[in-house]
Design an enzyme around this catalytic site. Structure first.
Site, PDB file in Angstrom:
ATOM      1  N   CYS A  70       0.847  -1.203   0.000  1.00 61.71           N
ATOM      2  CA  CYS A  70       0.000   0.000   0.000  1.00 61.71           C
ATOM      3  C   CYS A  70       0.882   1.253   0.000  1.00 61.71           C
ATOM      4  O   CYS A  70       1.642   1.476   0.967  1.00 61.71           O
ATOM      5  CB  CYS A  70      -0.914  -0.010   1.224  1.00 61.71           C
ATOM      6  SG  CYS A  70      -1.925   1.466   1.403  1.00 61.71           S
ATOM      7  N   CYS A  73       0.179   3.596   3.006  1.00 57.96           N
ATOM      8  CA  CYS A  73       0.725   3.063   4.250  1.00 57.96           C
ATOM      9  C   CYS A  73       2.222   3.346   4.348  1.00 57.96           C
ATOM     10  O   CYS A  73       2.746   3.661   5.430  1.00 57.96           O
ATOM     11  CB  CYS A  73       0.469   1.566   4.332  1.00 57.96           C
ATOM     12  SG  CYS A  73      -1.280   1.112   4.274  1.00 57.96           S
TER      13      CYS A  73
END
Length: 356
Positions: A70, A73
């Site tokens: 991600c 993230c």
């Protein structure tokens, strides 16, 4: 001459190689103490798994759900590490959950977007929806902004039974996904073959579970003894017979009531007809006058009822009184007698007509 010249050259080359090796060893010896003086920085973010996630039920925690692939993230990793370093000052613990490695925890917290942040205070969980920046996280804790956020209660709480079942479903789905990757990537099996395998496995598993449930139900459901089953059968039959008798009695009562109503209506009709006949006779007697005697004699020959009435009343009773007495006699309950009487009176009226 040539051999004497090569000897000093080889010696010089060998000495140069030895010196270079010694210098390299010295350089490595100097670099090692410097590297030892700089220990590797240890992360203060605690990785959470299915085995230690219950630690968040005590104290104050901040959790981050992420995935290695991600990009969002990855952008918040440095901010999260800085926030964890100041955790001792803020008196808060900081953890992170890899949803790829721990799908059960992502199902327990019902994580649908990444990254996802949660605040926990003594087992009460709240969703943090602000940016994952250190300043915002710090203000969220210092100013206690989490008090204005509605907590996850009831079935949404990660510690509830419902979310525990959700965690199991997510764990099974994660294992299936890993198995699918093993078939397609490691073994090189086509994707449609993997799908067919999972469909067949699901059907077989469902049939086996159904069979197990049937067996369990048969074990726990105690059959009735034979005498009890026979008694219940006899009771059922007796109840059916009683119901049939009640239905038959009701039909008979209905038929009797209908017959009585028919009889009453027939008697009423006969009485009405007799009253109408008596009224017609009285009117004709009043109109005819002298011809009434002859008509009464002819009527007496055809209708014995008025004659008998006159005989009972005596010789001095007139024809009008005898007719009244005959009309006052109670009507016969027999329908045939009443019909004959009506026919005779109609014939009398027909005879009186021409004479008048």
């Amino acid at each position: 001459m040539a051999g004497g010249r090569r000897g000093p050259l080889l010696t010089a080359l060998l000495a140069a190689w030895v010196a270079a090796a010694a210098a390299a060893e010295a350089a490595e010896g100097e670099a090692r103490p410097e590297q030892a003086a700089l220990p590797e920085e240890r992360s203060l973010v605690l990785p959470m798994t299915a085995s230690n996630w219950t630690l968040v039920m005590e104290g104050e925690w901040m959790l981050k759900f992420y995935a290695p692939w991600c990009p969002s993230c990855q952008q918040t990793d440095s901010e999260w590490e800085t926030f964890a370093k100041n955790g001792e000052i803020l008196q808060i613990s900081v953890g992170k959950v890899d949803v790829i490695q721990e799908p059960g925890l992502s199902g327990r917290f019902f994580v649908t977007t990444l990254p996802a942040f949660f605040h926990a205070k003594d087992g009460i969980f709240r969703r943090y929806r602000g940016p994952g920046v250190y300043e915002d996280l710090q203000n969220y804790i210092l100013e206690k902004k989490w008090q204005s956020v509605e907590p996850l209660t009831g079935w949404k709480s990660p510690s509830s039974l419902t979310m525990s079942g959700m965690a199991g479903l997510f764990s099974i789905s994660g294992k299936i996904w890993h198995l699918h990757n093993y078939f397609t990537v490691t073994l090189g099996v086509p994707a449609w073959c993997s799908y067919v395998f999972f469909v067949v496995a699901t059907l077989i598993f469902g049939l086996l579970m159904g069979l197990v449930l049937v067996v369990i139900s048969e074990c726990f459901s105690m059959p009735l003894p034979r005498h009890l089953s026979e008694h219940s059968g006899q009771t059922l039959r007796s109840e059916e017979a009683h119901a049939a008798e009640q239905l038959q009695d009701a039909e008979e009562e209905k038929e009797d009531s209908n017959e009585e109503e028919n009889k009453d209506s027939l008697v009423d009709e006969e009485e009405e007809k007799e009253e109408l006949g008596d009224e017609d006779e009285a009117e004709e007697e009043e109109e005819d006058g002298p011809a009434a005697g002859a008509d009464e004699e002819s009527g007496a020959a055809q209708d014995p009822a008025p004659r008998e009435a006159r005989e009972d009343l005596g010789p001095d009773v007139g024809p009008d009184e005898a007719l009244d007495a005959a009309s006052e006699q109670p009507p016969s309950t027999d329908a045939e007698v009443a019909e004959d009487t009506l026919r005779q009176r109609r014939s009398q009226h027909a005879d009186k007509g021409p004479s008048a």
